[in-house]
Scaffold this motif. Sequence first.
Motif, PDB file in Angstrom:
ATOM      1  N   ARG A  10       0.824  -1.198   0.000  1.00 59.33           N
ATOM      2  CA  ARG A  10       0.000   0.000   0.000  1.00 59.33           C
ATOM      3  C   ARG A  10       0.865   1.258   0.000  1.00 59.33           C
ATOM      4  NH1 ARG A  10      -3.722  -1.793   5.106  1.00 59.33           N
ATOM      5  NH2 ARG A  10      -4.770  -3.567   4.137  1.00 59.33           N
ATOM      6  N   THR A  60      -5.626   8.098   2.068  1.00 59.91           N
ATOM      7  CA  THR A  60      -6.061   7.483   0.809  1.00 59.91           C
ATOM      8  C   THR A  60      -5.250   7.953  -0.391  1.00 59.91           C
ATOM      9  OG1 THR A  60      -7.766   9.196   0.604  1.00 59.91           O
ATOM     10  CG2 THR A  60      -8.435   7.090   1.568  1.00 59.91           C
ATOM     11  N   ARG A  63      -4.737   5.690  -3.626  1.00 64.49           N
ATOM     12  CA  ARG A  63      -5.646   4.543  -3.540  1.00 64.49           C
ATOM     13  C   ARG A  63      -7.024   4.949  -4.041  1.00 64.49           C
ATOM     14  NH1 ARG A  63      -5.262   2.216   2.412  1.00 64.49           N
ATOM     15  NH2 ARG A  63      -6.160   0.412   1.366  1.00 64.49           N
ATOM     16  N   SER A  64      -7.658   4.067  -4.802  1.00 68.79           N
ATOM     17  CA  SER A  64      -8.927   4.399  -5.433  1.00 68.79           C
ATOM     18  C   SER A  64      -9.935   3.279  -5.258  1.00 68.79           C
ATOM     19  CB  SER A  64      -8.711   4.658  -6.931  1.00 68.79           C
ATOM     20  OG  SER A  64      -9.946   4.766  -7.603  1.00 68.79           O
ATOM     21  N   THR A  91     -12.046   8.010  -4.240  1.00 64.31           N
ATOM     22  CA  THR A  91     -11.368   7.234  -3.209  1.00 64.31           C
ATOM     23  C   THR A  91     -12.417   6.716  -2.225  1.00 64.31           C
ATOM     24  OG1 THR A  91     -10.898   9.262  -1.940  1.00 64.31           O
ATOM     25  CG2 THR A  91      -9.217   8.526  -3.492  1.00 64.31           C
ATOM     26  N   ASP A 113      -9.567  -1.186   3.188  1.00 60.32           N
ATOM     27  CA  ASP A 113      -9.151  -2.322   2.368  1.00 60.32           C
ATOM     28  C   ASP A 113      -9.996  -2.460   1.114  1.00 60.32           C
ATOM     29  OD1 ASP A 113      -7.124  -2.941   4.047  1.00 60.32           O
ATOM     30  OD2 ASP A 113      -8.152  -4.578   5.075  1.00 60.32           O
ATOM     31  N   LEU A 115     -10.160  -0.137  -0.985  1.00 61.40           N
ATOM     32  CA  LEU A 115      -9.457   0.668  -1.984  1.00 61.40           C
ATOM     33  C   LEU A 115      -8.306  -0.147  -2.544  1.00 61.40           C
ATOM     34  CD1 LEU A 115      -9.415   4.123  -0.175  1.00 61.40           C
ATOM     35  CD2 LEU A 115     -11.103   3.186  -1.744  1.00 61.40           C
ATOM     36  N   THR A 116      -8.641  -1.086  -3.425  1.00 60.84           N
ATOM     37  CA  THR A 116      -7.644  -2.023  -3.923  1.00 60.84           C
ATOM     38  C   THR A 116      -6.969  -1.552  -5.199  1.00 60.84           C
ATOM     39  OG1 THR A 116      -9.394  -3.244  -5.069  1.00 60.84           O
ATOM     40  CG2 THR A 116      -8.802  -3.991  -2.861  1.00 60.84           C
ATOM     41  N   ASP A 117      -7.468  -0.508  -5.837  1.00 56.77           N
ATOM     42  CA  ASP A 117      -6.791   0.063  -7.003  1.00 56.77           C
ATOM     43  C   ASP A 117      -5.814   1.117  -6.512  1.00 56.77           C
ATOM     44  OD1 ASP A 117      -8.040  -1.473  -8.880  1.00 56.77           O
ATOM     45  OD2 ASP A 117      -9.628  -0.032  -9.277  1.00 56.77           O
ATOM     46  N   GLN A 118      -4.555   0.954  -6.868  1.00 56.47           N
ATOM     47  CA  GLN A 118      -3.515   1.831  -6.371  1.00 56.47           C
ATOM     48  C   GLN A 118      -2.722   2.366  -7.548  1.00 56.47           C
ATOM     49  OE1 GLN A 118      -1.329  -0.355  -3.422  1.00 56.47           O
ATOM     50  NE2 GLN A 118      -3.182  -1.100  -2.425  1.00 56.47           N
ATOM     51  N   GLN A 365      -2.758  -0.235 -11.874  1.00 50.37           N
ATOM     52  CA  GLN A 365      -2.012  -0.647 -10.682  1.00 50.37           C
ATOM     53  C   GLN A 365      -0.542  -0.358 -10.924  1.00 50.37           C
ATOM     54  OE1 GLN A 365      -3.025  -1.991  -7.807  1.00 50.37           O
ATOM     55  NE2 GLN A 365      -5.118  -2.685  -8.162  1.00 50.37           N
TER      56      GLN A 365
END
Length: 367
Positions: A10, A60, A63-64, A91, A113, A115-118, A365
């Motif tokens: 992260r 955040t 993170r999206s 976000t 958790d 927000l799995t697109d980073q 990602q």
Amino acid sequence: MDPASHPTSRPAPHPARWWHRLDDGRLQCDLCPRDCKLAEGQRGACFVRQNLGGGMVLTTYGRSSGFCVDPIEKKPLNHFLPGSRVLSFGTAGCNLMCKFCQNWDISKARDMDRLTDQASPEAIARAAAEAECRSVAFTYNDPVIFAEYAMDVADACHERGLRTVAVTAGHMHAEPRRAFYAKMDAANVDLKAFTEGFYARLSVAHLQPVLDTLLYLHHETEVWMEITTLLIPGQNDSSEELAALSTWIARELGPDMPLHFTAFHPDYKMTDLPRTPASTLTRAREIALAAGLHYVYTGNVHDAAGGTTHCSGCQAPLIVRDWYRIERNRLASDGRCPDCGTLIPGHFEADPRPFGPRRIPLAIQDF
């Protein structure tokens, strides 16, 4: 691999701007009128700004909740690059507490958790360019609360010749407002109602800061702006309130300010109300036009007249829309009506290639 299950993947909490230390050791967030005062470890009402290690951080950053390519009309923006595609993302969290929130699963999220697109700002700008987007929109939840991230993305977008769009409730303080909108090319501001009582009761916020944002954007920036009001049956849809709202916009922001009335559907904590009838939107549009506004639209209902951009001079249909699909666009890049020569305010392009009503999820990602 699921980044949520691997904490080391992260992005680290990002230093936040706009805060100061109080005499008692707490930190006060100066981003929005909530003025949250936070002890060590506490998060603000938005849930994403935190006192961590004696400094304010944005939890955040990078993170999206997801990326999508949309038509620009979904923001909604009808006078800003009509028909073009825009990369949209948000976000989590929000600095308002609207009981009627239509995106509550994102804006009210407390589980980071999800927000799995980073993605870094550079990766977002690159993906937008590769997807042939003309702009990137900060939306789904209010970009005010992730301003540092949005501003860095905006810088990366501008380096590639992409525009940036803020979809916001406009509830923020003056200093961050200046810094934030210096990076934005367009905004759709959600004017939720025209009474302090509505804001206090249903959004736990205040009307005046939103009006201040509208006035600032119109009078002190070059940001292209349109306004949206979600009409909720029995809450903000009286003819008297609609007339007052429309008259204020016409007087303070000018008759050329585009205004969108959109339909409410039961959601979050207001599931006991009916959907907004199409007739309410038609009535609201008629009231706003009678108040002197030239460009009034309806949304979330099928209404060809309410979706079409008409010339304010001769009333000829210039951009004919069916939902988010542009059926005909007679405006050239100079924005002038081909029939009478009236200048239509906005940002238009020569030979636009309409994207249509599609919504295309995009995976990004790179952290």
